[in-house]
Design a protein around this motif. Sequence first.
Motif, PDB file in Angstrom:
ATOM      1  N   GLY A  76     -17.444  37.047   8.437  1.00 33.17           N
ATOM      2  CA  GLY A  76     -17.656  35.516   8.093  1.00 33.17           C
ATOM      3  C   GLY A  76     -16.935  34.781   9.129  1.00 33.17           C
ATOM      4  N   VAL A  77     -17.213  33.470   9.038  1.00 33.13           N
ATOM      5  CA  VAL A  77     -16.429  32.462   9.927  1.00 33.13           C
ATOM      6  C   VAL A  77     -15.261  32.005   8.977  1.00 33.13           C
ATOM      7  CG1 VAL A  77     -16.727  30.422  11.295  1.00 33.13           C
ATOM      8  CG2 VAL A  77     -18.309  32.209  11.380  1.00 33.13           C
ATOM      9  N   VAL A  78     -14.121  31.943   9.742  1.00 30.46           N
ATOM     10  CA  VAL A  78     -12.908  31.086   8.917  1.00 30.46           C
ATOM     11  C   VAL A  78     -13.370  29.695   8.695  1.00 30.46           C
ATOM     12  CG1 VAL A  78     -10.498  30.640   9.085  1.00 30.46           C
ATOM     13  CG2 VAL A  78     -11.279  32.636  10.099  1.00 30.46           C
ATOM     14  N   LYS A  79     -13.373  29.304   7.450  1.00 26.70           N
ATOM     15  CA  LYS A  79     -13.844  27.923   7.016  1.00 26.70           C
ATOM     16  C   LYS A  79     -12.756  27.035   6.766  1.00 26.70           C
ATOM     17  CE  LYS A  79     -16.561  25.165   3.550  1.00 26.70           C
ATOM     18  NZ  LYS A  79     -17.532  25.575   2.285  1.00 26.70           N
ATOM     19  N   LYS A  80     -11.589  27.749   6.232  1.00 27.94           N
ATOM     20  CA  LYS A  80     -10.425  26.931   5.819  1.00 27.94           C
ATOM     21  C   LYS A  80      -9.052  27.909   6.084  1.00 27.94           C
ATOM     22  CE  LYS A  80     -12.171  23.896   2.374  1.00 27.94           C
ATOM     23  NZ  LYS A  80     -11.901  23.224   0.970  1.00 27.94           N
ATOM     24  N   VAL A  81      -8.119  27.094   6.663  1.00 26.74           N
ATOM     25  CA  VAL A  81      -6.795  27.940   6.747  1.00 26.74           C
ATOM     26  C   VAL A  81      -5.758  27.049   6.056  1.00 26.74           C
ATOM     27  CG1 VAL A  81      -5.069  28.793   8.488  1.00 26.74           C
ATOM     28  CG2 VAL A  81      -7.170  29.004   9.044  1.00 26.74           C
ATOM     29  N   LEU A  82      -5.407  27.564   4.963  1.00 24.55           N
ATOM     30  CA  LEU A  82      -4.230  26.724   4.069  1.00 24.55           C
ATOM     31  C   LEU A  82      -2.898  27.050   4.023  1.00 24.55           C
ATOM     32  CD1 LEU A  82      -6.835  27.471   0.977  1.00 24.55           C
ATOM     33  CD2 LEU A  82      -6.817  25.576   2.366  1.00 24.55           C
ATOM     34  N   VAL A  83      -2.550  27.880   5.000  1.00 21.95           N
ATOM     35  CA  VAL A  83      -1.197  28.089   5.039  1.00 21.95           C
ATOM     36  C   VAL A  83      -0.661  28.244   6.543  1.00 21.95           C
ATOM     37  CG1 VAL A  83      -0.901  29.416   3.072  1.00 21.95           C
ATOM     38  CG2 VAL A  83      -1.567  30.906   5.094  1.00 21.95           C
ATOM     39  N   ALA A  84       0.679  27.896   6.656  1.00 22.25           N
ATOM     40  CA  ALA A  84       1.235  27.899   8.042  1.00 22.25           C
ATOM     41  C   ALA A  84       2.123  28.928   8.015  1.00 22.25           C
ATOM     42  CB  ALA A  84       1.884  26.678   8.344  1.00 22.25           C
ATOM     43  N   ARG A  85       2.608  29.385   9.299  1.00 22.76           N
ATOM     44  CA  ARG A  85       3.819  30.291   9.575  1.00 22.76           C
ATOM     45  C   ARG A  85       4.853  29.918   8.852  1.00 22.76           C
ATOM     46  NH1 ARG A  85       3.992  31.934  15.379  1.00 22.76           N
ATOM     47  NH2 ARG A  85       3.875  29.975  15.842  1.00 22.76           N
ATOM     48  N   GLY A  86       5.847  30.819   8.303  1.00 22.08           N
ATOM     49  CA  GLY A  86       6.987  30.492   7.501  1.00 22.08           C
ATOM     50  C   GLY A  86       6.821  29.944   5.916  1.00 22.08           C
ATOM     51  N   GLN A  87       5.666  29.588   5.478  1.00 20.16           N
ATOM     52  CA  GLN A  87       5.390  28.957   4.456  1.00 20.16           C
ATOM     53  C   GLN A  87       5.494  29.837   3.167  1.00 20.16           C
ATOM     54  OE1 GLN A  87       1.737  26.599   4.231  1.00 20.16           O
ATOM     55  NE2 GLN A  87       1.666  26.852   2.261  1.00 20.16           N
ATOM     56  N   SER A  88       6.263  29.549   2.182  1.00 23.42           N
ATOM     57  CA  SER A  88       6.242  30.341   1.010  1.00 23.42           C
ATOM     58  C   SER A  88       5.138  30.127   0.291  1.00 23.42           C
ATOM     59  CB  SER A  88       7.433  29.884   0.175  1.00 23.42           C
ATOM     60  OG  SER A  88       7.269  28.428  -0.226  1.00 23.42           O
ATOM     61  N   VAL A  89       4.638  31.267  -0.485  1.00 31.83           N
ATOM     62  CA  VAL A  89       3.321  31.332  -1.166  1.00 31.83           C
ATOM     63  C   VAL A  89       3.568  32.038  -2.279  1.00 31.83           C
ATOM     64  CG1 VAL A  89       1.778  31.350   0.847  1.00 31.83           C
ATOM     65  CG2 VAL A  89       2.829  33.451  -0.062  1.00 31.83           C
ATOM     66  N   ARG A  90       2.723  31.759  -3.379  1.00 30.78           N
ATOM     67  CA  ARG A  90       2.824  32.485  -4.662  1.00 30.78           C
ATOM     68  C   ARG A  90       1.784  33.621  -5.078  1.00 30.78           C
ATOM     69  NH1 ARG A  90       7.551  31.580  -7.351  1.00 30.78           N
ATOM     70  NH2 ARG A  90       6.324  31.832  -9.210  1.00 30.78           N
ATOM     71  N   GLN A  91       1.907  34.476  -5.659  1.00 28.84           N
ATOM     72  CA  GLN A  91       0.856  35.523  -6.093  1.00 28.84           C
ATOM     73  C   GLN A  91      -0.406  35.039  -6.381  1.00 28.84           C
ATOM     74  OE1 GLN A  91       2.162  38.334  -8.923  1.00 28.84           O
ATOM     75  NE2 GLN A  91       0.415  39.646  -8.425  1.00 28.84           N
ATOM     76  N   GLY A  92      -1.289  35.430  -5.760  1.00 28.62           N
ATOM     77  CA  GLY A  92      -2.685  34.723  -6.094  1.00 28.62           C
ATOM     78  C   GLY A  92      -3.365  33.537  -5.432  1.00 28.62           C
TER      79      GLY A  92
END
Length: 360
Positions: free
Chosen positions: A88-104
């Motif tokens: 598929g084609v990437v529709k949305k990129v929701l994070v940047a490098r170095g960003q903290s993220v939560r499980q899920g």
Amino acid sequence: MKKSILLALLIVVVVTGWLLSGVWQSSDLHSVNQGTGSGASASAEQAEAVLPRVRVRSVESERVPQEIILLGTTEAKRKVRLRAQTVGVVKKVLVARGQSVRQGEVLVKLAADDRPARLRQAKALLDQRQTEFEAATSLSKKNLRSKIALSEARALLNAAKAGLESIRVDMDRTEIRAPFDGFVDQRFVELGDYMKVGEPIVTILDLSTIVVAGDVSEHNVSKIKPGLSGRAVLVDKRELEGKITYVARSSNASTRTFRVELEVPNPGHAVAEGITAKITLSVGETVAHRLSPAVLTLSDEGVMGIKVVNAENIVEFLSVTLVADTPEGTWLGGLPKELELISVGHEFVKQGQKVTTVRE
């Protein structure tokens, strides 16, 4: 008569001369002996003066903690590279490098394309198959439908269920989610990229706990066990304490060393991955001598050691093993309990050479 007197006088003179000659000879011999003794003493003193002088001091071993020191680097406890599981084609990129993220948490979304339509089609087909199976069951109870026809209706129903589940899984895979709490270390996609199955999307690091990994020699690997306490000092002087959680059971084929991992807490995620560290592991006590590194020397074969003198003031070379290196001095093992160390002048004398010693 006169001849007899003269003969007697002659005999007296001869005897007296003979006696006197013995005294002189004894005196000469005594003088010669005295001269010879003085010469020997002078020669001995001269030989003593020719011997090289070295400064020595008595050294006695002590019981010290035995430590194994390794060089290592920090690593994330968990590190995963997420890959595309559908196209598929990437529709949305929701994070940047170095960003903290939560499980899920959703990191990247792919375009749904025709998946919603295929989902509605699968649901409709399932409803149809369910109705057909219920009708076949009712007729079979009245003996108006064969068992084979009933089995066919059941198989078609199960296939419809599987088709619906397949499209649902495919739709779920259009959303790439974080598998655990962590940080986005790398991102390989941009908006509009076309993804194929298996292509990398992001790398996630779990820095809640840090692993300090190093390599231990085959001589010391048997002394290290999981659960052993250890300390790691980073290049910026920060100190970390933890326990050994892993000791490799197979060596590196190139270096013949074994990987060990020291796991330490990382509150606030303050320690990053890839920092150089010195790992110190305490493995008990041993007997060693605390000496200055200045007294270390190399043998003709390139072996590290020290030079000492024995009871006859003969230089001896003793090989050493490094037990610990502290600000107070270097702890060396493999030596006798007591020894006479050459502290000054060891570089100017050789093994087997006799020397003159001067105490510190």
